[in-house]
Design an enzyme around this catalytic site. Structure first.
Site, PDB file in Angstrom:
ATOM      1  N   ASN A   9      18.322  64.533  34.549  1.00 35.68           N
ATOM      2  CA  ASN A   9      18.859  63.245  33.331  1.00 35.68           C
ATOM      3  C   ASN A   9      17.652  63.423  32.644  1.00 35.68           C
ATOM      4  O   ASN A   9      16.538  63.603  32.959  1.00 35.68           O
ATOM      5  CB  ASN A   9      18.520  62.347  35.160  1.00 35.68           C
ATOM      6  N   TRP A  10      18.317  63.200  31.357  1.00 38.02           N
ATOM      7  CA  TRP A  10      16.904  63.742  30.061  1.00 38.02           C
ATOM      8  C   TRP A  10      16.481  62.058  30.569  1.00 38.02           C
ATOM      9  O   TRP A  10      15.455  61.686  29.530  1.00 38.02           O
ATOM     10  CB  TRP A  10      17.354  63.844  29.285  1.00 38.02           C
ATOM     11  N   LYS A  11      17.247  60.879  30.914  1.00 39.37           N
ATOM     12  CA  LYS A  11      16.214  59.476  30.195  1.00 39.37           C
ATOM     13  C   LYS A  11      16.432  58.819  28.818  1.00 39.37           C
ATOM     14  O   LYS A  11      17.682  59.274  28.268  1.00 39.37           O
ATOM     15  CB  LYS A  11      15.795  59.168  31.398  1.00 39.37           C
ATOM     16  N   HIS A  97      22.277  54.347  38.593  1.00 39.19           N
ATOM     17  CA  HIS A  97      20.843  54.947  39.005  1.00 39.19           C
ATOM     18  C   HIS A  97      19.596  53.930  38.756  1.00 39.19           C
ATOM     19  O   HIS A  97      19.892  53.059  38.620  1.00 39.19           O
ATOM     20  CB  HIS A  97      20.068  55.586  37.471  1.00 39.19           C
ATOM     21  N   GLU A  99      17.023  53.382  38.000  1.00 35.26           N
ATOM     22  CA  GLU A  99      16.336  53.242  36.561  1.00 35.26           C
ATOM     23  C   GLU A  99      17.256  51.646  36.577  1.00 35.26           C
ATOM     24  O   GLU A  99      17.384  50.266  35.916  1.00 35.26           O
ATOM     25  CB  GLU A  99      16.063  53.442  36.211  1.00 35.26           C
ATOM     26  N   GLU A 169      19.075  59.742  45.902  1.00 35.00           N
ATOM     27  CA  GLU A 169      17.816  59.639  45.220  1.00 35.00           C
ATOM     28  C   GLU A 169      16.464  58.453  45.847  1.00 35.00           C
ATOM     29  O   GLU A 169      16.919  57.660  45.657  1.00 35.00           O
ATOM     30  CB  GLU A 169      17.821  59.136  43.740  1.00 35.00           C
ATOM     31  N   GLY A 175      10.113  60.183  39.511  1.00 39.01           N
ATOM     32  CA  GLY A 175       9.051  60.400  39.207  1.00 39.01           C
ATOM     33  C   GLY A 175       7.587  60.148  39.759  1.00 39.01           C
ATOM     34  O   GLY A 175       7.293  59.582  38.614  1.00 39.01           O
ATOM     35  N   SER A 215      11.368  63.488  41.507  1.00 36.12           N
ATOM     36  CA  SER A 215      10.315  64.287  41.122  1.00 36.12           C
ATOM     37  C   SER A 215      10.853  66.568  41.953  1.00 36.12           C
ATOM     38  O   SER A 215       9.757  66.643  42.810  1.00 36.12           O
ATOM     39  CB  SER A 215       8.991  64.229  42.615  1.00 36.12           C
ATOM     40  N   GLY A 236      15.147  64.860  37.268  1.00 38.77           N
ATOM     41  CA  GLY A 236      14.689  64.376  36.162  1.00 38.77           C
ATOM     42  C   GLY A 236      13.612  64.538  34.629  1.00 38.77           C
ATOM     43  O   GLY A 236      13.799  65.455  34.792  1.00 38.77           O
ATOM     44  N   GLY A 237      12.143  64.634  35.197  1.00 38.99           N
ATOM     45  CA  GLY A 237      11.253  65.223  34.525  1.00 38.99           C
ATOM     46  C   GLY A 237      11.350  66.259  33.750  1.00 38.99           C
ATOM     47  O   GLY A 237      11.299  66.938  33.169  1.00 38.99           O
TER      48      GLY A 237
HETATM   49  P1  PGA Z   1      12.070  62.818  38.631  1.00 41.47           P
HETATM   50  O1  PGA Z   1      13.604  61.696  38.260  1.00 41.47           O
HETATM   51  O2  PGA Z   1      13.005  64.033  38.990  1.00 41.47           O
HETATM   52  O3  PGA Z   1      11.559  62.825  37.309  1.00 41.47           O
HETATM   53  O4  PGA Z   1      11.971  62.557  40.084  1.00 41.47           O
HETATM   54  C1  PGA Z   1      14.866  62.121  39.222  1.00 41.47           C
HETATM   55  C2  PGA Z   1      16.221  61.067  38.596  1.00 41.47           C
HETATM   56  O5  PGA Z   1      15.366  59.942  38.219  1.00 41.47           O
HETATM   57  O6  PGA Z   1      16.956  61.149  38.549  1.00 41.47           O
END
Ligand code: PGA
Length: 252
Positions: A9-11, A97, A99, A169, A175, A215, A236-237
Site C-alpha cells: 500500500n503505497w499510500k 483502511h 486511515e 491491521e 506506521g 509495521s 505500508g512503509g
Molecule cells: P505500515 O502500514 O506497514 O507502514 O505500518 C501498513 C498499512 O497501513 O497498510
C-alpha cells in the site's frame, strides 16, 4: 487452497515517475521467481494507476486502488468509481483502511456500500479493519474486529467471499514501528476465521486469505508469515523500498 498475498500500500507516496520506476523494480525482482500460489500486489495513488497497471500487465505484479466511491458517477468531487478503475485495468481495491476511517470519516455502513459496488463490478476487495490501542488495552479487540467485519461484510452471500481478501491491521501497529507479535496476529486471525466459519461455512473460512498489516518489515515478516492463519501482509512503509519489499516477498 487460499492464496498467499503480499500487497504494498503505497499510500500518498510516489509521483507518476516514481510509481512507474518502483513497479518496474518490483516486477524485475520477482521475474524469475516461481510464485506458485503467491500473489504480489501494489497499490499506487489514483494518478499513477493507469500507467502502473499498463506496466504491470506484462509482469507478475497485480495492481490495486487504495479507495473508491460507491456510486457509478455524478457530483462527487474528488472521487473515483469502480467503473473508472476498471477502465484503467484495475480490478482490486483496498477498502476500509484505518486511515480512511480515521481521517476521512469512513464508517462500516459506508464501507458496506463500497464493498457491494466493488463486488457488483466483479472487483476483488482487500478489506481492512483492526482495533485501536485503547480497544486492545481494555480487552475489546475481538469485539471491535468482529463488529467491523459483521457490519461491512456479513450481509454478503457465501459465494461473494471468493472476491474478498481480509487484512487485519491493528491501528496501533500501523506506521508506528510497533508490530503485533506473531502470536497476537495468529490469535486474531484464527478468531476471524472462526467467526467467518460460524456465519458461513468452514470452506468459506478456509478459502479466505487473511493478511496482517502493521509495521511488517524484512526483519519480522518471516516469523509473522509462519503462523498458520496469516496468509501474507499488507505492507505500508516497507513497500516503498524495492529491496525491503522483495525481502518480504521472499519471506512468504
Ligand atoms: P505500515 O502500514 O506497514 O507502514 O505500518 C501498513 C498499512 O497501513 O497498510
Amino acid at each position: 487452497m487460499r492464496a498467499k498475498i503480499v500487497a504494498g500500500n503505497w499510500k500518498m507516496n510516489n509521483d507518476l515517475e516514481e510509481s512507474k520506476s518502483l513497479v518496474k523494480k518490483v516486477a524485475k525482482s520477482i521475474k524469475k521467481k516461481s510464485l506458485n500460489n503467491t500473489r504480489v500486489i501494489v497499490a499506487p495513488t489514483f494518478v499513477s494507476l493507469d500507467k502502473v497497471s499498463k506496466i504491470a500487465k506484462e509482469t507478475k505484479v497485480e495492481v490495486a486502488a487504495q479507495n473508491m466511491h460507491f456510486e457509478k458517477n455524478g457530483a462527487f468531487t474528488g472521487e473515483v468509481s469502480a467503473e473508472m478503475l476498471k477502465s484503467v485495468g484495475v480490478k482490486i481495491v483496498i477498502l476500509g483502511h484505518s486511515e480512511r476511517r480515521e481521517y476521512f470519516g469512513e464508517t462500516d455502513a459506508l464501507l458496506a456500500k463500497k464493498v457491494d459496488t466493488a463486488l457488483a463490478n466483479k472487483m476483488e476487495v482487500i478489506f481492512c479493519f483492526g482495533e485501536v490501542l485503547e480497544d486492545r488495552k481494555s480487552g475489546k479487540h475481538f469485539d471491535v474486529v468482529e463488529s467491523q467485519i459483521k457490519n461491512a461484510l456479513f450481509h454478503l452471500e457465501a459465494k461473494a467471499w471468493k472476491n474478498i481478501i481480509l487484512a487485519y491491521e491493528p491501528v496501533w501497529a500501523i506506521g508506528t514501528g510497533e508490530t503485533a507479535s506473531p502470536e497476537q496476529a495468529q490469535e486474531m486471525h484464527a478468531f476471524i476465521r472462526k467467526i467467518v466459519a460460524e456465519k458461513y461455512t468452514s470452506e468459506v473460512a478456509e478459502d479466505v486469505s487473511i493478511l496482517y498489516g502493521g509495521s511488517v518489515k524484512p526483519a519480522n515478516a518471516e516469523e509473522i508469515f509462519s503462523k498458520p492463519d496469516v496468509d501474507g501482509g499488507l505492507i505500508g512503509g516497507a513497500a516503498l523500498n524495492k529491496d525491503d519489499f522483495k525481502a518480504i516477498i521472499d519471506a512468504i
